[in-house]
Enzyme design. Structure first.
Site, PDB file in Angstrom:
ATOM      1  N   SER A 163      78.540  18.559  56.340  1.00 21.14           N
ATOM      2  CA  SER A 163      78.683  18.774  54.903  1.00 21.14           C
ATOM      3  C   SER A 163      78.338  17.448  54.236  1.00 21.14           C
ATOM      4  O   SER A 163      78.181  16.428  54.903  1.00 21.14           O
ATOM      5  CB  SER A 163      80.109  19.219  54.548  1.00 21.14           C
ATOM      6  OG  SER A 163      81.066  18.328  55.100  1.00 21.14           O
ATOM      7  N   LEU A 198      96.679  23.530  55.753  1.00 20.29           N
ATOM      8  CA  LEU A 198      95.826  24.631  56.202  1.00 20.29           C
ATOM      9  C   LEU A 198      94.383  24.252  55.907  1.00 20.29           C
ATOM     10  O   LEU A 198      94.038  23.923  54.767  1.00 20.29           O
ATOM     11  CB  LEU A 198      96.183  25.927  55.459  1.00 20.29           C
ATOM     12  CG  LEU A 198      95.236  27.116  55.678  1.00 20.29           C
ATOM     13  CD1 LEU A 198      95.227  27.563  57.138  1.00 20.29           C
ATOM     14  CD2 LEU A 198      95.613  28.286  54.766  1.00 20.29           C
ATOM     15  N   GLY A 201      87.951  26.816  57.632  1.00 17.18           N
ATOM     16  CA  GLY A 201      86.638  26.360  58.057  1.00 17.18           C
ATOM     17  C   GLY A 201      86.782  25.043  58.805  1.00 17.18           C
ATOM     18  O   GLY A 201      86.817  23.973  58.196  1.00 17.18           O
ATOM     19  N   GLY A 203      84.828  23.352  60.987  1.00 18.64           N
ATOM     20  CA  GLY A 203      83.772  22.420  61.371  1.00 18.64           C
ATOM     21  C   GLY A 203      83.996  22.044  62.822  1.00 18.64           C
ATOM     22  O   GLY A 203      84.360  22.881  63.644  1.00 18.64           O
ATOM     23  N   TRP A 204      83.802  20.754  63.124  1.00 23.78           N
ATOM     24  CA  TRP A 204      84.068  20.315  64.496  1.00 23.78           C
ATOM     25  C   TRP A 204      85.290  19.406  64.563  1.00 23.78           C
ATOM     26  O   TRP A 204      85.443  18.620  65.476  1.00 23.78           O
ATOM     27  CB  TRP A 204      82.826  19.639  65.083  1.00 23.78           C
ATOM     28  CG  TRP A 204      81.779  20.640  65.466  1.00 23.78           C
ATOM     29  CD1 TRP A 204      81.699  21.337  66.640  1.00 23.78           C
ATOM     30  CD2 TRP A 204      80.672  21.085  64.677  1.00 23.78           C
ATOM     31  NE1 TRP A 204      80.618  22.186  66.633  1.00 23.78           N
ATOM     32  CE2 TRP A 204      79.958  22.050  65.432  1.00 23.78           C
ATOM     33  CE3 TRP A 204      80.205  20.771  63.399  1.00 23.78           C
ATOM     34  CZ2 TRP A 204      78.817  22.689  64.957  1.00 23.78           C
ATOM     35  CZ3 TRP A 204      79.066  21.407  62.924  1.00 23.78           C
ATOM     36  CH2 TRP A 204      78.391  22.352  63.701  1.00 23.78           C
ATOM     37  N   LEU A 223      85.615  30.891  62.649  1.00 19.01           N
ATOM     38  CA  LEU A 223      85.101  32.083  63.324  1.00 19.01           C
ATOM     39  C   LEU A 223      84.109  31.720  64.427  1.00 19.01           C
ATOM     40  O   LEU A 223      83.557  32.607  65.076  1.00 19.01           O
ATOM     41  CB  LEU A 223      84.423  33.013  62.307  1.00 19.01           C
ATOM     42  CG  LEU A 223      85.354  33.686  61.296  1.00 19.01           C
ATOM     43  CD1 LEU A 223      84.549  34.520  60.305  1.00 19.01           C
ATOM     44  CD2 LEU A 223      86.385  34.553  61.997  1.00 19.01           C
ATOM     45  N   SER A 224      83.882  30.436  64.627  1.00 19.61           N
ATOM     46  CA  SER A 224      82.928  29.977  65.636  1.00 19.61           C
ATOM     47  C   SER A 224      83.657  29.534  66.894  1.00 19.61           C
ATOM     48  O   SER A 224      84.453  28.590  66.863  1.00 19.61           O
ATOM     49  CB  SER A 224      82.100  28.813  65.076  1.00 19.61           C
ATOM     50  OG  SER A 224      81.395  28.150  66.117  1.00 19.61           O
ATOM     51  N   GLN A 227      82.686  25.902  67.727  1.00 20.68           N
ATOM     52  CA  GLN A 227      83.404  24.912  66.932  1.00 20.68           C
ATOM     53  C   GLN A 227      84.861  24.797  67.371  1.00 20.68           C
ATOM     54  O   GLN A 227      85.399  23.687  67.477  1.00 20.68           O
ATOM     55  CB  GLN A 227      83.325  25.275  65.450  1.00 20.68           C
ATOM     56  CG  GLN A 227      81.962  25.027  64.826  1.00 20.68           C
ATOM     57  CD  GLN A 227      81.996  25.155  63.321  1.00 20.68           C
ATOM     58  OE1 GLN A 227      82.828  25.874  62.762  1.00 20.68           O
ATOM     59  NE2 GLN A 227      81.093  24.470  62.648  1.00 20.68           N
ATOM     60  N   CYS A 392      66.626  22.201  51.567  1.00 20.82           N
ATOM     61  CA  CYS A 392      67.925  21.857  50.981  1.00 20.82           C
ATOM     62  C   CYS A 392      67.884  20.484  50.322  1.00 20.82           C
ATOM     63  O   CYS A 392      68.404  20.300  49.215  1.00 20.82           O
ATOM     64  CB  CYS A 392      69.000  21.895  52.054  1.00 20.82           C
ATOM     65  SG  CYS A 392      69.334  23.549  52.697  1.00 20.82           S
TER      66      CYS A 392
END
Length: 412
Positions: A163, A198, A201, A203-204, A223-224, A227, A392
Site C-alpha cells: 500500500s 481489529l 485486511g 496484508g503480510w 481471505l488470503s 497472506q 497505477c
C-alpha cells in the site's frame, strides 16, 4: 526501463484468452482507429507507425507495431482492449508511465461529448461471479493475493507492505516511509499498550506487528491463505506472535468482543469491498468499535464525479488484476460512514507519495524479471504487471487518483 515486445503468437490462449485472440478489424475497429487518431492529435504525445510515419511533435512516443490489431481491440473492448493490446505487444513505449500519465490527465475528455454514446458498444459489465458476496470475495482476493508470496517479495520492501508509503523525503528508504504510514494510522486510531485492535485486511502482517510492539493485542482478518501463513510466520520471527491472532475470515464474519475493539484499522481494503457492500462494511466498523474507540482507514480515492461516472464500468484492472472492486470518493465514504453512525474526525491526502511508491515497486519488478519468470510466470504476465504498475503510477501522477487516511469515531 524499455519494455520488451512479445509477439502475439507467443501468448498462451488457455491462460490469456482475451489477449491471444485478436478481434477482426471491422467497422468498430475503423471507428476506433479514427477516434484514437483524433484523440492523440490533441495530446502531448507522438505515435509511430510501422511504415515510419510519426504523428505529433512532442511527448512520449507510442510505437504501434500492429495498428489494425490495436484498433480492433480498442473497438471491441474500449480501454480493456487498450490494455490487452499492450499485453499482446501490439504497441509499446519506452516511457510507459509518461504516456499513460498523458492519457490519465485527459481521461474524462478523450472521447468528444457528442460521441459518448459510442461507449455503450464496448461498455462491458462485470461478471456476476465477481460480485463481492462472501464466496465471491474469497475468490476475488485469492486471484490476486494468492499468486505467490515469493512474487510480492521480489518487488515490495522488507516490510512486505502493499500500500502507499508516506514519504518525508522522496529519496528516503521505502521501508522507513512505509513505517511512517503505518505509525500515522496507529496514532490516528490511538493504539497504545493494552489496546484491543481489529485489523481488516492483514496484508503480510507489518501493521499488526508494529501495533503489537506498542503492547496492543491484535485480531487481524484476511481471505488470503498465502497472506495468513506468512503473516503468522513473520509475527513469530518478530517475537510478538502471542499478541497477534491472524484469522482466515471475511469481515462480515468477525466475532464480536466484549465492549468492542478500541481501534479498528484497515488499509486499502474498502476498494475491494464493492459499492453494494460499502454499507455492510461501515456497519461492521460501527458494530465492532468500542464506545470511545477510533477507526483509521487508508484508501485509494477518486473525485466524486468520476466515481459516479465510472461506478458501473468493467475495467482492465477488474479483468486482469483486482476483480470486483470500486475506488470510492471521500464524500461517498463519509456518507456511508455517517449512515452507520460514524463521523470523520481527520483526513490526510498524499497521492503523490503513491506515485513514488509505485515507481519503486515497478523498478524492482523490472529489475527482477528473470526471477519472476523463474517462479513460473510467463512473458505475458510480465507485460501485464508492468502495465498494471505503470497504469497505477500514472493515475496518481496525473491526479486522477489520490490516497488518503481517514480517522473516525462514533457519532455522538
Amino acid at each position: 526501463m524499455t519494455d520488451v515486445l512479445v509477439p502475439a503468437a507467443g501468448i498462451d490462449p488457455q491462460r490469456w484468452p482475451g489477449v491471444a485472440a485478436t478481434p477482426v478489424y471491422g467497422m468498430r475497429g475503423r471507428i476506433a482507429a479514427a477516434l484514437f487518431r483524433r484523440a492523440a492529435a490533441s495530446l502531448p504525445l507522438r505515435v509511430a507507425y510501422p511504415d515510419g510515419t510519426v504523428t505529433g511533435e512532442r511527448g512520449p512516443v507510442m510505437r504501434l507495431h500492429r495498428p489494425e490489431a490495436f484498433a480492433a481491440r480498442l473497438g471491441d473492448a474500449g480501454l480493456i482492449g487498450f490494455g490487452e493490446a499492450y499485453q499482446a505487444g501490439d504497441w509499446d513505449c519506452d516511457d510507459l508511465v509518461a504516456l499513460l500519465t498523458v492519457f490519465a490527465g485527459r481521461m474524462a475528455t478523450l472521447i468528444p461529448p457528442r460521441l459518448q454514446w459510442l461507449r455503450r458498444f464496448h461498455g462491458l459489465r462485470a461478471p456476476r461471479s465477481e460480485r463481492n458476496t462472501p464466496h465471491g470475495s474469497r475468490r476475488n482476493i485469492q486471484r490476486h493475493y494468492d499468486l505467490s508470496n515469493d512474487l510480492f517479495a521480489l518487488f515490495l520492501d522488507d516490510s512486505m507492505t502493499y500500500s502507499s508509503a508516506l514519504f518525508d523525503d522522496p529519496a528516503e528508504d521505502l521501508t522507513v516511509a512505509q513505517h511512517r504510514k503505518i505509525d500515522r494510522l496507529l496514532d490516528g486510531a490511538r493504539v497504545r499498550a493494552g489496546s484491543r485492535v481489529l485489523e481488516i485486511g492483514t496484508g503480510w502482517g507489518e501493521l499488526a506487528i508494529r501495533a503489537a510492539r506498542r503492547g496492543a493485542d491484535v485480531v487481524s482478518v484476511t481471505l488470503s491463505t498465502e497472506q495468513r501463513d506468512l503473516a503468522r510466520r513473520r509475527a513469530e520471527q518478530a517475537g510478538v506472535a502471542d499478541r497477534i491472532e491472524v484469522r482466515l475470515c471475511d469481515y462480515r464474519e468477525i466475532e464480536p468482543v466484549t465492549l468492542g475493539f478500541d481501534a479498528i484499522v484497515s488499509v486499502e481494503m474498502i476498494e475491494a469491498v464493492g459499492e453494494a457492500y460499502w454499507p455492510v462494511y461501515a456497519d461492521v466498523l460501527h458494530r465492532h468499535l468500542a464506545p470511545d474507540g477510533r477507526v483509521a482507514l487508508q484508501m485509494i480515492t477518486m473525485a466524486h464525479d468520476r466515481m459516479l461516472a465510472t461506478r458501473d464500468s468493467y475495467t482492465w484492472i477488474h479483468k486482469y488484476v483486482f476483480p470486483g472492486g470500486l475506488i470510492p470518493s471521500v464524500p461517498a465514504v463519509q456518507a456511508v460512514a455517517a449512515r452507520a453512525g460514524l463521523t470523520v474526525t481527520g483526513r490526510h491526502d498524499f497521492g503523490a507519495d503513491y506515485a513514488r511508491t509505485l515507481h519503486r515497486w515497478r523498478a524492482a519488478f523490472q529489475e527482477r524479471r528473470d526471477q519472476v519468470t523463474a517462479l513460473g510466470f510467463d512473458a505475458t504476465f510480465l507485460r501485464t504487471w508492468n502495465f498494471y504498475l505503470a497504469y497505477c503510477e500514472a493515475g496518481f501522477a496525473a491526479g486522477y487518483l489520490d490516497v488518503c487516511q481517514l480517522t473516525m469515531g462514533r457519532t455522538r
